[in-house]
Design a protein around this motif. Structure first.
Motif, short mmCIF file in Angstrom:
data_model
loop_
_atom_site.label_atom_id
_atom_site.label_comp_id
_atom_site.label_asym_id
_atom_site.label_seq_id
_atom_site.Cartn_x
_atom_site.Cartn_y
_atom_site.Cartn_z
N LEU A 309 0.84 -1.19 0.00
CA LEU A 309 0.00 0.00 0.00
C LEU A 309 0.88 1.25 0.00
N THR A 310 0.63 2.14 -0.96
CA THR A 310 1.35 3.41 -1.06
C THR A 310 0.34 4.55 -1.07
N LEU A 328 -8.73 -1.12 6.36
CA LEU A 328 -7.88 -2.26 6.74
C LEU A 328 -8.65 -3.25 7.60
N LEU A 335 -0.80 -6.70 5.44
CA LEU A 335 0.10 -5.80 4.73
C LEU A 335 1.55 -6.17 4.99
N SER A 337 4.05 -4.17 3.06
CA SER A 337 4.76 -2.93 2.77
C SER A 337 3.78 -1.76 2.85
N PHE A 338 4.21 -0.70 3.56
CA PHE A 338 3.38 0.50 3.70
C PHE A 338 4.25 1.72 3.42
N ASN A 339 3.86 2.50 2.41
CA ASN A 339 4.60 3.69 2.01
C ASN A 339 3.73 4.91 2.22
N LEU A 340 4.20 5.80 3.08
CA LEU A 340 3.49 7.03 3.40
C LEU A 340 4.38 8.18 2.93
N TRP A 353 -0.75 7.24 13.12
CA TRP A 353 -0.94 6.41 11.94
C TRP A 353 -0.34 5.01 12.14
N LEU A 359 -1.61 -2.24 10.51
CA LEU A 359 -0.23 -2.09 10.06
C LEU A 359 0.75 -2.93 10.87
N VAL A 362 3.37 -5.16 8.96
CA VAL A 362 4.27 -4.53 7.98
C VAL A 362 5.73 -4.83 8.32
N LEU A 365 8.77 -0.38 5.45
CA LEU A 365 8.10 0.89 5.72
C LEU A 365 8.88 2.03 5.08
#
Length: 431
Positions: A309-310, A328, A335, A337-340, A353, A359, A362, A365
């Motif tokens: 998720l990006t 979610l 998840l 991978s999480f890209n913020l 967050w 999350l 994950v 990150l």
């Protein structure tokens, strides 16, 4: 010179050439790599063509070239100049010639491409052809592009992947025979010099492929295209789409695995779907420039298999965060991978967050700005999870910056900060 002497001289020359050939052959066969089976050598050749990245993509006249793949310097022509064995293998292996990338087309490319296509024989073709923006309007590039494109269109029944960027209108694309692309799987078209009406007609020819599973659209939608939604596995949009209409057609995308879409500022008339849109195969979701539509898309879809998720340019506020939390929780996904990205978060806002239960699984990150280094270089104990270690590190940063964070009270604190920032400054500094 007598005829006998002349014959003796010819025999001597032939004997010398034969001996030289024998020596060269002996040297070739004595080399260890020459004793490898042909099948192994061909695999090595293929790896060479696949793994030679360029630092950038050519975009000026002196970078005009032909390679095997975009963003590489590799070409099977180099393999034909090593030795007789390699040349024989390279020329007789059609698969090595099945991928072609042409940058800034020039007239001198045409003879080479004829030879390249001859060696490709009846293999399915992956073709990339990109005009140089600095040469837009140049007659040499325009004429070469037209000639090369017509060569490729003659083999459109063998197209597997197409990646085209044109700065000038290409009439040849309008002449592609209908229903001729039976083997096309991936299509990316950036037709900058083409009228919108003609773009729709050209894309309709590509939609006719029964194998089409991946599309990259680079033009704004004034209406949702008549694409084969039910067979698409990868959708990548680089321009805004009418979001409500798009959410309705997503109901047909049961095979969709990757969705990359800029969702900011592209609301359309109408209403979102009345029921949750379930995307059972979706594993990667990339939302760019999230502003208006972020809550809408996450309140509307469910993705039980989502792993990557990006989110870019998102408001760090409570409303956006709780919308993601509900998504979610509804999806029950794991998840990885999480890209913020592209955000200006304070440490307490970021912690709010990262504390979302969805999350906790994950392991990769990417955080905004100054927090990225801490997430990448984190060290943690075996009894800790990756996310626990990252949260602990961000808490340290928050305490150093007097950016207070109380677990379980994050929403209240962040909401309070937002309310304070919206109030007029009616007090003096002495208060």
């Amino acid at each position: 010179m007598t005829s006998e002497a002349r014959s003796h001289g010819l025999l001597t020359t032939a004997s010398s050439q034969h001996s030289s050939l024998e020596v060269a052959t002996a040297l070739e066969t004595s080399c260890p790599i020459s004793r490898l089976p042909n099948e192994i050598l061909i695999q090595i050749f293929q790896r060479y063509l696949d793994s030679n990245p360029r630092s950038d993509e050519p975009s000026h006249p002196e970078s005009s070239c032909i390679t095997s793949y975009p963003r590489t310097d590799s070409t099977p022509l180099r393999l034909t100049h090593v030795c007789w064995l390699w040349k024989h293998l390279a020329v007789s292996t059609s698969l090595l010639w099945s991928s072609i990338a042409v940058y800034s087309p020039r007239p001198e490319h045409i003879p080479l491409l004829r030879l390249w296509l001859h060696y490709a024989n009846s293999c399915l073709l992956s073709i990339s052809i990109r005009q140089s923006d600095s040469n837009s309007g140049d007659s040499g590039q325009i004429n070469a592009t037209d000639a090369i494109l017509r060569m490729f269109i003659d083999r459109c029944h063998l197209w597997k992947s197409i990646d085209m960027i044109f700065w000038d209108f290409q009439e040849a694309l309008m002449n592609i025979p209908p229903d001729s692309m039976k083997t096309l799987e991936h299509a990316r078209l950036l037709l900058l010099g083409t009228p919108e009406v003609d773009k729709i007609k050209i894309w309709a020819k590509f939609y006719s492929s029964p194998r089409l599973s991946s599309v990259k659209w680079s033009f704004p939608f004034y209406c949702i295209p008549d694409a084969p939604w039910e067979q698409l596995k990868i959708i990548h949009c680089t321009c805004a789409v009418p979001m409500f209409d798009f959410l309705h057609v997503l109901k047909s995308c049961r095979s969709l695995e990757v969705l990359k879409i800029p969702v900011g500022g592209c609301l359309s008339a109408g209403f979102p779907p009345s029921e949750i849109v379930v995307l059972p195969a979706l594993r990667e979701l990339d939302l760019g420039d999230c502003h208006i539509d972020f809550p809408i898309i996450f309140e509307t879809i469910s993705a039980p298999r989502l792993a990557f998720l990006t989110i870019q340019s998102i408001n760090p506020g409570f409303h956006y965060r709780i919308t993601l939390h509900r998504f979610l929780e509804r999806s029950k996904c794991t998840l990885r991978s999480f890209n913020l990205l592209g955000n200006r978060f304070q440490a307490s806002e970021l912690l709010a967050w990262l504390h979302m239960p969805g999350l906790s699984s994950v392991t990769e990150l990417n955080l905004p700005g100054r927090f990225q280094k801490d997430a990448k270089n984190i060290c943690y104990h075996p009894e800790q999870t990756y996310m626990e270690a990252v949260i602990a590190r961000i808490k340290e940063l928050a305490s150093r910056e007097n950016d207070c964070y109380i677990e379980g009270k994050a929403e209240m604190l962040v909401t309070l900060r937002e309310r304070r920032s919206s109030l007029p400054c009616t007090y003096s500094s002495s208060m």
